[in-house]
Each structure stands twice: as C-alpha cells, then as structure tokens.
Write a protein that holds these residues in place. Structure first.
Motif, PDB file in Angstrom:
ATOM      1  N   ALA A  73     -12.885  24.768 -18.447  1.00 27.80           N
ATOM      2  CA  ALA A  73     -13.815  23.635 -18.469  1.00 27.80           C
ATOM      3  C   ALA A  73     -15.159  24.009 -19.079  1.00 27.80           C
ATOM      4  O   ALA A  73     -15.882  23.146 -19.562  1.00 27.80           O
ATOM      5  CB  ALA A  73     -14.018  23.079 -17.066  1.00 27.80           C
ATOM      6  N   VAL A  74     -15.493  25.298 -19.043  1.00 27.22           N
ATOM      7  CA  VAL A  74     -16.759  25.767 -19.617  1.00 27.22           C
ATOM      8  C   VAL A  74     -16.514  26.146 -21.070  1.00 27.22           C
ATOM      9  O   VAL A  74     -15.663  26.986 -21.362  1.00 27.22           O
ATOM     10  CB  VAL A  74     -17.310  26.967 -18.819  1.00 27.22           C
ATOM     11  CG1 VAL A  74     -18.450  27.642 -19.555  1.00 27.22           C
ATOM     12  CG2 VAL A  74     -17.775  26.506 -17.440  1.00 27.22           C
ATOM     13  N   THR A  75     -17.244  25.482 -21.969  1.00 26.67           N
ATOM     14  CA  THR A  75     -17.088  25.748 -23.399  1.00 26.67           C
ATOM     15  C   THR A  75     -18.453  26.031 -24.017  1.00 26.67           C
ATOM     16  O   THR A  75     -19.489  25.806 -23.384  1.00 26.67           O
ATOM     17  CB  THR A  75     -16.439  24.540 -24.119  1.00 26.67           C
ATOM     18  OG1 THR A  75     -17.317  23.411 -24.020  1.00 26.67           O
ATOM     19  CG2 THR A  75     -15.086  24.196 -23.526  1.00 26.67           C
ATOM     20  N   VAL A 109     -25.264  22.283 -19.590  1.00 28.88           N
ATOM     21  CA  VAL A 109     -25.871  23.061 -18.512  1.00 28.88           C
ATOM     22  C   VAL A 109     -26.857  24.028 -19.145  1.00 28.88           C
ATOM     23  O   VAL A 109     -26.491  24.842 -20.001  1.00 28.88           O
ATOM     24  CB  VAL A 109     -24.798  23.810 -17.701  1.00 28.88           C
ATOM     25  CG1 VAL A 109     -25.443  24.677 -16.628  1.00 28.88           C
ATOM     26  CG2 VAL A 109     -23.811  22.816 -17.082  1.00 28.88           C
ATOM     27  N   GLY A 163     -15.738  29.074  -9.426  1.00 25.53           N
ATOM     28  CA  GLY A 163     -15.642  28.242 -10.613  1.00 25.53           C
ATOM     29  C   GLY A 163     -16.040  29.041 -11.830  1.00 25.53           C
ATOM     30  O   GLY A 163     -16.561  30.155 -11.717  1.00 25.53           O
ATOM     31  N   ALA A 165     -14.682  23.685 -11.025  1.00 22.53           N
ATOM     32  CA  ALA A 165     -14.196  23.220 -12.325  1.00 22.53           C
ATOM     33  C   ALA A 165     -12.899  23.947 -12.672  1.00 22.53           C
ATOM     34  O   ALA A 165     -12.661  25.078 -12.232  1.00 22.53           O
ATOM     35  CB  ALA A 165     -15.241  23.466 -13.403  1.00 22.53           C
ATOM     36  N   TRP A 175     -19.923  21.740 -19.992  1.00 21.36           N
ATOM     37  CA  TRP A 175     -18.877  21.520 -18.994  1.00 21.36           C
ATOM     38  C   TRP A 175     -18.071  20.334 -19.492  1.00 21.36           C
ATOM     39  O   TRP A 175     -18.539  19.198 -19.491  1.00 21.36           O
ATOM     40  CB  TRP A 175     -19.488  21.265 -17.639  1.00 21.36           C
ATOM     41  CG  TRP A 175     -18.539  21.126 -16.508  1.00 21.36           C
ATOM     42  CD1 TRP A 175     -17.186  20.948 -16.547  1.00 21.36           C
ATOM     43  CD2 TRP A 175     -18.885  21.149 -15.116  1.00 21.36           C
ATOM     44  NE1 TRP A 175     -16.657  20.868 -15.282  1.00 21.36           N
ATOM     45  CE2 TRP A 175     -17.689  20.986 -14.382  1.00 21.36           C
ATOM     46  CE3 TRP A 175     -20.075  21.284 -14.438  1.00 21.36           C
ATOM     47  CZ2 TRP A 175     -17.664  20.955 -12.994  1.00 21.36           C
ATOM     48  CZ3 TRP A 175     -20.054  21.257 -13.057  1.00 21.36           C
ATOM     49  CH2 TRP A 175     -18.861  21.097 -12.341  1.00 21.36           C
ATOM     50  N   ARG A 230     -20.461  16.468 -10.398  1.00 17.40           N
ATOM     51  CA  ARG A 230     -20.261  17.836 -10.877  1.00 17.40           C
ATOM     52  C   ARG A 230     -21.432  18.694 -10.425  1.00 17.40           C
ATOM     53  O   ARG A 230     -22.573  18.463 -10.818  1.00 17.40           O
ATOM     54  CB  ARG A 230     -20.139  17.861 -12.400  1.00 17.40           C
ATOM     55  CG  ARG A 230     -18.897  17.126 -12.903  1.00 17.40           C
ATOM     56  CD  ARG A 230     -18.872  17.044 -14.400  1.00 17.40           C
ATOM     57  NE  ARG A 230     -19.929  16.128 -14.861  1.00 17.40           N
ATOM     58  CZ  ARG A 230     -20.033  15.664 -16.094  1.00 17.40           C
ATOM     59  NH1 ARG A 230     -19.163  16.035 -17.019  1.00 17.40           N
ATOM     60  NH2 ARG A 230     -21.006  14.839 -16.420  1.00 17.40           N
ATOM     61  N   VAL A 241     -23.534  22.259 -10.056  1.00 17.64           N
ATOM     62  CA  VAL A 241     -23.804  23.529 -10.712  1.00 17.64           C
ATOM     63  C   VAL A 241     -24.558  24.418  -9.723  1.00 17.64           C
ATOM     64  O   VAL A 241     -25.612  24.050  -9.210  1.00 17.64           O
ATOM     65  CB  VAL A 241     -24.631  23.343 -12.004  1.00 17.64           C
ATOM     66  CG1 VAL A 241     -24.980  24.690 -12.622  1.00 17.64           C
ATOM     67  CG2 VAL A 241     -23.875  22.464 -12.997  1.00 17.64           C
ATOM     68  N   GLY A 248     -18.197  29.920 -15.337  1.00 20.42           N
ATOM     69  CA  GLY A 248     -19.615  29.850 -15.677  1.00 20.42           C
ATOM     70  C   GLY A 248     -20.046  31.034 -16.490  1.00 20.42           C
ATOM     71  O   GLY A 248     -19.231  31.726 -17.099  1.00 20.42           O
ATOM     72  N   ALA A 251     -20.037  26.330 -12.708  1.00 20.97           N
ATOM     73  CA  ALA A 251     -19.539  24.954 -12.632  1.00 20.97           C
ATOM     74  C   ALA A 251     -18.598  24.900 -11.432  1.00 20.97           C
ATOM     75  O   ALA A 251     -17.441  25.320 -11.524  1.00 20.97           O
ATOM     76  CB  ALA A 251     -18.817  24.590 -13.932  1.00 20.97           C
TER      77      ALA A 251
END
Length: 151
Positions: free
Chosen positions: A132-134, A4, A29, A128, A150, A67, A69, A31, A125
């Motif tokens: 899930a966000v890395t 993203v 979600g 999510a 994501w 998915r 955003v 982010g 996200a």
C-alpha cells in the motif's frame, strides 16, 4: 492516494532497517523510517486529520477515511516516561483536527541516543496492506515533504 509527509528532517530508510522487530517486520503496517539529525526540533503531523492518540513519544493522526498514520519517536522510548519530549499541541489533544505540518511534539534525538535508544522515527500506515505504501522517499528528506504515498 494519501500523501504522507515526513514529520522530521533526516535520512529516510526502509522500516526493515529499524532496530525493532515489530516495526522491521511491518507487523504494525508498512511505512518508512527517518533517522533525524541530533539537534532538538519540532515533529509535525504527517497528514491532515484528527489526532487519534497523543503520547510524548508517539502519536497517530487519521484522515477522514479512517487511515491512521503512526509517528513513533525513537525505539523503546516509551520507557523514558516522557523525559526529553514536550507535547506542543494546544487544545483538546486527542480528537483535535490538525493539518499536515502542525507541530505536535518537541524532542531532542541526541538525548534519546544518550539514554541508550535509537532515534529512528518509524512513520507507519497503520493496518495497511502490504504494497500500500508507494513512491517511498530514500536518502535525505526535509520535514514536511512527501515521505510516501498510501494507495
């Protein structure tokens, strides 16, 4: 993994720092938020996909796996009824295919702040799972560079 990209240049921070409890608590979600500079600029699509929603102050792009955003330009900016925002996307709008980096909206963050709103840009996200966000960016980011992955 879905990369993203940042829709704006600015300073990336955790969503918890956004002055809105819905975003700050991750209810929409996970982010990252980006606080942009004060100059007018174009906001770009964060991923390749189809436009699901397109408003002057916010939009959602979903990839082929569904998915979505969310990019939300400022906090409580829906109250501005589109004042200070210009939709740039030509064509059908919703359901239109876009590539990451496609100009979506032009806005002036200084205008938003002058009207009493935060110019923070949550990039979320949608729906999510937590975690899930890395590889989330922090500090200065440039429009179009990776903001998070994501998983």
């Amino acid at each position: 993994m879905l990369s993203v990209c940042s829709p704006v240049s600015g300073i990336a921070t955790e969503l918890a720092e956004v002055p809105d409890p819905v975003f700050a608590r991750g209810l929409v979600g996970p982010g990252i938020a980006v606080t942009p500079g004060s100059e007018p600029h174009d906001v770009v699509a964060p991923i390749d996909g189809a436009v699901v929603k397109l408003h002057a102050h916010a939009f959602v792009v979903a990839d082929d796996q569904g998915r979505g955003v969310l990019v939300h330009l400022g906090i409580d900016t829906v109250r501005l009824d589109g004042a200070g925002f210009e939709i740039l996307l030509d064509g059908a709008g919703e359901r239109q295919r876009v590539r990451a980096g496609t100009p979506m909206v032009r806005w002036n963050p200084a205008d938003v702040v002058a009207r009493g709103h935060s110019a923070a840009v949550p990039v979320v996200a949608l729906d999510a799972a937590e975690g899930a966000v890395t590889q989330a960016a922090t500090g200065e980011v440039t429009r179009g560079e990776q903001l998070f992955l994501w998983a």
